[in-house]
Design a protein around this motif. Structure first.
Motif, mmCIF file in Angstrom:
data_model
loop_
_atom_site.group_PDB
_atom_site.id
_atom_site.type_symbol
_atom_site.label_atom_id
_atom_site.label_comp_id
_atom_site.label_asym_id
_atom_site.label_seq_id
_atom_site.Cartn_x
_atom_site.Cartn_y
_atom_site.Cartn_z
ATOM 1 N N ALA A 145 -6.089 4.651 14.797
ATOM 2 C CA ALA A 145 -5.494 3.353 14.469
ATOM 3 C C ALA A 145 -5.423 3.121 12.965
ATOM 4 O O ALA A 145 -6.443 3.163 12.269
ATOM 5 C CB ALA A 145 -6.301 2.234 15.121
ATOM 6 N N LEU A 156 -9.222 -4.934 16.229
ATOM 7 C CA LEU A 156 -8.050 -4.051 16.226
ATOM 8 C C LEU A 156 -7.130 -4.419 17.385
ATOM 9 O O LEU A 156 -5.901 -4.482 17.231
ATOM 10 C CB LEU A 156 -8.486 -2.591 16.350
ATOM 11 C CG LEU A 156 -9.112 -1.940 15.117
ATOM 12 C CD1 LEU A 156 -9.749 -0.598 15.488
ATOM 13 C CD2 LEU A 156 -8.085 -1.747 14.010
ATOM 14 N N ALA A 166 -8.052 -3.511 9.576
ATOM 15 C CA ALA A 166 -6.817 -2.902 10.069
ATOM 16 C C ALA A 166 -6.967 -1.394 10.208
ATOM 17 O O ALA A 166 -6.227 -0.753 10.960
ATOM 18 C CB ALA A 166 -5.663 -3.238 9.129
ATOM 19 N N LYS A 167 -7.924 -0.833 9.485
ATOM 20 C CA LYS A 167 -8.266 0.587 9.607
ATOM 21 C C LYS A 167 -9.772 0.694 9.441
ATOM 22 O O LYS A 167 -10.314 0.240 8.424
ATOM 23 C CB LYS A 167 -7.548 1.417 8.555
ATOM 24 C CG LYS A 167 -7.754 2.927 8.690
ATOM 25 C CD LYS A 167 -6.964 3.685 7.639
ATOM 26 C CE LYS A 167 -6.996 5.188 7.877
ATOM 27 N NZ LYS A 167 -8.384 5.732 7.910
ATOM 28 N N ILE A 212 -9.889 4.224 17.935
ATOM 29 C CA ILE A 212 -10.171 3.719 16.591
ATOM 30 C C ILE A 212 -9.766 4.757 15.546
ATOM 31 O O ILE A 212 -9.179 4.421 14.513
ATOM 32 C CB ILE A 212 -11.661 3.360 16.441
ATOM 33 C CG1 ILE A 212 -12.062 2.289 17.454
ATOM 34 C CG2 ILE A 212 -11.952 2.864 15.024
ATOM 35 C CD1 ILE A 212 -13.554 2.014 17.498
ATOM 36 N N THR A 263 -8.482 -6.724 4.831
ATOM 37 C CA THR A 263 -7.586 -6.958 5.964
ATOM 38 C C THR A 263 -7.101 -8.400 5.987
ATOM 39 O O THR A 263 -5.909 -8.661 6.223
ATOM 40 C CB THR A 263 -8.295 -6.597 7.282
ATOM 41 O OG1 THR A 263 -8.576 -5.192 7.279
ATOM 42 C CG2 THR A 263 -7.434 -6.937 8.489
ATOM 43 N N THR A 293 -14.217 -6.559 11.499
ATOM 44 C CA THR A 293 -13.192 -5.589 11.853
ATOM 45 C C THR A 293 -12.298 -5.355 10.649
ATOM 46 O O THR A 293 -12.500 -5.935 9.580
ATOM 47 C CB THR A 293 -12.380 -6.106 13.060
ATOM 48 O OG1 THR A 293 -11.522 -5.072 13.542
ATOM 49 C CG2 THR A 293 -11.536 -7.333 12.696
ATOM 50 N N GLN A 315 -5.262 -7.627 16.486
ATOM 51 C CA GLN A 315 -4.153 -7.411 15.551
ATOM 52 C C GLN A 315 -2.949 -6.809 16.263
ATOM 53 O O GLN A 315 -1.796 -7.221 16.048
ATOM 54 C CB GLN A 315 -4.605 -6.492 14.419
ATOM 55 C CG GLN A 315 -5.636 -7.112 13.489
ATOM 56 C CD GLN A 315 -6.262 -6.073 12.578
ATOM 57 O OE1 GLN A 315 -5.627 -5.577 11.652
ATOM 58 N NE2 GLN A 315 -7.513 -5.723 12.836
ATOM 59 N N SER A 316 -3.203 -5.814 17.115
ATOM 60 C CA SER A 316 -2.116 -5.183 17.849
ATOM 61 C C SER A 316 -1.484 -6.161 18.831
ATOM 62 O O SER A 316 -0.251 -6.219 18.965
ATOM 63 C CB SER A 316 -2.646 -3.949 18.596
ATOM 64 O OG SER A 316 -1.612 -3.286 19.281
ATOM 65 N N THR A 322 -0.191 -5.332 10.612
ATOM 66 C CA THR A 322 -0.963 -6.545 10.330
ATOM 67 C C THR A 322 -0.341 -7.321 9.175
ATOM 68 O O THR A 322 -0.370 -8.559 9.152
ATOM 69 C CB THR A 322 -2.427 -6.173 10.042
ATOM 70 O OG1 THR A 322 -2.992 -5.607 11.237
ATOM 71 C CG2 THR A 322 -3.245 -7.388 9.636
ATOM 72 N N ILE A 369 -5.156 1.913 20.707
ATOM 73 C CA ILE A 369 -5.299 0.477 20.480
ATOM 74 C C ILE A 369 -4.128 -0.263 21.132
ATOM 75 O O ILE A 369 -4.315 -1.347 21.707
ATOM 76 C CB ILE A 369 -5.393 0.168 18.978
ATOM 77 C CG1 ILE A 369 -6.675 0.777 18.396
ATOM 78 C CG2 ILE A 369 -5.372 -1.345 18.747
ATOM 79 C CD1 ILE A 369 -7.969 0.277 19.025
ATOM 80 N N LEU A 383 -3.474 -0.008 11.318
ATOM 81 C CA LEU A 383 -2.614 -1.154 11.609
ATOM 82 C C LEU A 383 -2.198 -1.902 10.356
ATOM 83 O O LEU A 383 -1.678 -3.013 10.452
ATOM 84 C CB LEU A 383 -3.343 -2.113 12.563
ATOM 85 C CG LEU A 383 -3.849 -1.515 13.876
ATOM 86 C CD1 LEU A 383 -4.445 -2.608 14.759
ATOM 87 C CD2 LEU A 383 -2.747 -0.773 14.620
#
Length: 260
Positions: A189, A99, A122-123, A186, A221, A120, A102-103, A195, A70, A191
């Motif tokens: 990841a 994702l 964060a995971k 994915i 998220t 979407t 967010q990154s 995040t 990501i 995040l």
């Protein structure tokens, strides 16, 4: 056709609207290309600079050997924005595009003034789920998951339309190695910590009938980001900009107007 050579990667993109307009950048989902936004863009306010792109290994953007990450995909997005001279933009990320968003917001906060996290989290899923997905497509091709993916992507009503078949063909024509490489990104990841550090205006959108990223994980998220707003679109699946474009565009428009 617009193509940028970015650190050895040929990236296909579309850049519409006035060059001095407020920039909105759209990142698409796994197994789709920039056409996933076709129904939404005409419904947005005039005067915006609307940039869509095909992420690495999708659509007409070059595929490179995997696995992807990501962070790597976020760096691709940042390189395109730097190439186009975009600053103070809103990034709209769908599924894996969320994702990436967010990154990107964590790695390059200088580029963004707002973030839309659509369908979407964060995971997303578990490493085991994605390893099983990769094994299935390597054994039987992406066609082996085509019908099941449509069930996760779309509502029962939309799956009865002829248009749904076109989206399945888009998925199944995806380069297998690039699809697997994105799945690996994915799978790896998580995040949630990154995040939770974000401090920019954020809109999170879920589809009521989304079988890939259900509303509860989108809501969780959104809760990581202070002040983030969470919205659910009734009757929509994983790609609400396809199924309920007017309602989706209305949410985006309201958020953009709030940002000025």
């Amino acid at each position: 056709m617009q193509v940028a050579e970015l650190q050895g990667l040929a990236v296909h993109y579309a850049d519409q609207g006035p060059r001095d307009g407020r920039a909105v950048v759209f990142g698409n989902s796994l197994g789709t290309d920039l056409r996933v936004w076709d129904a939404v863009l005409p419904l947005l306010p005039r005067g915006l600079r609307l940039v869509r792109y095909d992420k690495r290994g999708h659509g007409l953007t070059q595929a490179t050997p995997g696995p992807y990450s990501i962070g790597q995909l976020a760096d691709d997005a940042a390189a395109l924005m730097d190439h186009l001279g975009l600053r103070d933009a809103v990034f709209v990320g769908l599924s894996i595009g969320g994702l990436i968003g967010q990154s990107l917001a964590a790695r390059r906060p200088d580029l963004l003034r707002g973030l839309v996290l659509s369908n979407t989290a964060a995971k997303i899923g578990t490493p085991e789920l994605w390893r099983d997905r990769i094994a299935t497509v390597r054994a039987g091709g992406i066609e082996a998951i085509g019908a099941a993916t449509m069930e996760r992507w779309f509502s029962p009503a939309f799956r009865e339309t002829t248009e749904c078949r076109a989206w399945q063909m888009m998925l199944e024509r995806q380069p297998l190695d690039a699809y697997a490489a994105a799945c690996e990104a994915i799978a790896a990841a998580d995040l949630r910590e990154a995040t939770a550090t974000l401090r920019l205006p954020t809109l999170a959108i879920a589809g009521e009938l989304d079988g890939a990223t259900p509303p509860e994980i989108v809501r969780d998220t959104a809760a990581l980001i202070p002040g983030a707003r969470f919205e659910v679109l009734p009757g929509a699946g994983h790609l609400p900009g396809v199924e309920v474009a007017p309602a989706y565009a209305a949410l985006l428009t309201r958020f953009l107007e709030e940002l000025g």
